[in-house]
Design an enzyme around this catalytic site. Structure first.
Site, short mmCIF file in Angstrom:
data_model
loop_
_atom_site.label_atom_id
_atom_site.label_comp_id
_atom_site.label_asym_id
_atom_site.label_seq_id
_atom_site.Cartn_x
_atom_site.Cartn_y
_atom_site.Cartn_z
N ASP A 15 0.39 -11.49 -3.50
CA ASP A 15 -0.68 -12.48 -3.61
C ASP A 15 -1.23 -12.57 -5.04
O ASP A 15 -1.22 -11.58 -5.77
CB ASP A 15 -1.80 -12.12 -2.63
CG ASP A 15 -2.76 -13.28 -2.40
OD1 ASP A 15 -2.38 -14.43 -2.69
OD2 ASP A 15 -3.88 -13.03 -1.92
N ASN A 63 0.67 -20.82 5.43
CA ASN A 63 0.87 -21.40 4.09
C ASN A 63 1.35 -22.86 4.13
O ASN A 63 1.32 -23.55 3.11
CB ASN A 63 1.81 -20.55 3.23
CG ASN A 63 1.19 -19.25 2.74
OD1 ASN A 63 1.87 -18.23 2.60
ND2 ASN A 63 -0.10 -19.26 2.47
C1 IPE Z 1 -0.96 -14.13 2.10
O1 IPE Z 1 -1.56 -14.74 1.01
C2 IPE Z 1 0.41 -14.70 2.32
C3 IPE Z 1 1.41 -14.34 1.32
C4 IPE Z 1 1.22 -13.60 0.28
C5 IPE Z 1 2.71 -14.87 1.57
P1 IPE Z 1 -2.52 -15.99 1.16
O2 IPE Z 1 -2.93 -16.36 -0.21
O3 IPE Z 1 -1.88 -17.04 1.97
O4 IPE Z 1 -3.72 -15.37 1.99
P2 IPE Z 1 -5.21 -15.87 2.19
O5 IPE Z 1 -5.15 -17.33 2.54
O6 IPE Z 1 -5.92 -15.66 0.90
O7 IPE Z 1 -5.76 -15.01 3.27
C1 IPE Z 2 0.84 -15.78 -3.15
O1 IPE Z 2 0.06 -16.30 -4.17
C2 IPE Z 2 2.03 -16.66 -2.82
C3 IPE Z 2 1.96 -17.29 -1.50
C4 IPE Z 2 0.99 -17.18 -0.63
C5 IPE Z 2 3.07 -18.13 -1.13
P1 IPE Z 2 -1.03 -17.42 -3.93
O2 IPE Z 2 -0.40 -18.74 -4.10
O3 IPE Z 2 -1.72 -17.22 -2.64
O4 IPE Z 2 -2.02 -17.13 -5.13
P2 IPE Z 2 -3.58 -17.26 -5.11
O5 IPE Z 2 -4.08 -16.40 -3.99
O6 IPE Z 2 -3.90 -18.71 -4.90
O7 IPE Z 2 -4.00 -16.75 -6.43
MG MG Z 3 -3.37 -16.19 -2.10
#
Ligand code: IPE
Ligand code: IPE
Ligand code: MG
Length: 238
Positions: A15, A63
């Site tokens: 993340d 997602n």
């Molecule tokens: C969790 O991250 C999912 C992945 C890393 C694939 P998110 O960015 O989707 O989680 P939330 O929405 O902050 O809980």
């Molecule tokens: C994790 O990074 C990747 C996925 C969830 C696919 P994010 O895209 O959630 O990154 P932040 O949380 O917005 O920084």
């Molecule tokens: Mg995220």
């Protein structure tokens, strides 16, 4: 390095890609690209230090709520990785990397499902490290899927409802046959599981950090494992 226990299974919630990109005034997709490179490096390093099972959370069932451009950039990155895995099949075999995709196949683009299947098939005989990549993965959906399989067995008269055990659930989730994660790592400063391995994490140790995933290094993995080694796991005992 001190003698340490390497966890049998590590889960990583990758993340912070979006925030990493934002810090640099780049589009979010650039953060995902950088994150994908870190995934490759950490995967190799995990193998190097003797980890037998590792699960990377790459795309959750939630997602899909993101803007279509971002979802499609992520799908393109999966395609790139999968095509590269095919091209490097010999190298992967040499590395002993058994790759599995855990998650709900339905809902994913057809060509990616095909690439999942061939990548899994081609790496099936490799047995040094199991790499699970969680795509279209949700812990609740995983448990729901297991319930459907077991309910079908009840319907067929293969099992009585009163005979269903926790082991039956474990045997029908995506990670069947693998140990539960000993350690779950979440960078990016969030303190939640976001639907990751909710059945398997009943007794996992957690390691949180403010590092954004694209900045995550081999040293951070070492640090997480060192901290894990200081924990006392009681599993409800004394
Ligand atoms: C969790 O991250 C999912 C992945 C890393 C694939 P998110 O960015 O989707 O989680 P939330 O929405 O902050 O809980
Ligand atoms: C994790 O990074 C990747 C996925 C969830 C696919 P994010 O895209 O959630 O990154 P932040 O949380 O917005 O920084
Ligand atoms: Mg995220």
């Amino acid at each position: 390095m001190e003698k340490r226990n390497v966890p049998a299974h590590i889960g990583i919630i990758m993340d912070g890609n979006g925030r990493w990109a934002k810090q640099r005034n780049l589009p979010r997709s650039e953060g995902h690209k950088a994150g994908a490179q870190v995934f490759r490096r950490i995967c190799d390093y995990a193998d190097e230090i003797g980890i037998k099972n590792i699960t990377f959370y790459a795309f959750s069932t939630e997602n899909w709520r993101r803007p279509p451009e971002e979802v499609s950039a992520l799908m393109d990155l999966f395609r790139d990785y999968l095509k590269e895995a095919q091209e490097r099949q010999d190298e992967n075999e040499e590395k002993g990397m058994h790759i599995s995709f855990i998650g709900h196949r339905e809902g994913m683009p057809e060509d990616i499902i095909e690439l999942f299947d061939t990548t899994e098939k081609e790496s099936r005989s490799a047995n040094r490290i199991n790499v699970n990549i969680a795509v279209n993965y949700g812990g609740r959906l995983e448990i729901t899927d297991a319930c459907r399989i077991i309910a079908q067995k009840v319907k067929n008269g293969e099992i009585n409802p009163e005979d269903i055990t926790e082991d039956d659930i474990s045997a029908n989730i995506y990670t069947a046959g693998q140990p539960d994660p000993d350690l779950i790592i979440r960078p990016s400063g969030e303190y939640r599981l976001s639907n990751f391995m909710i059945w398997q994490s009943a007794y996992s140790e957690f390691w949180f950090s403010d590092i954004l995933w694209p900045d995550f290094t081999e040293k951070d993995l070492d640090r997480a494992i060192d901290d894990y080694n200081k924990r006392t796991r009681r599993f409800g005992g004394v």
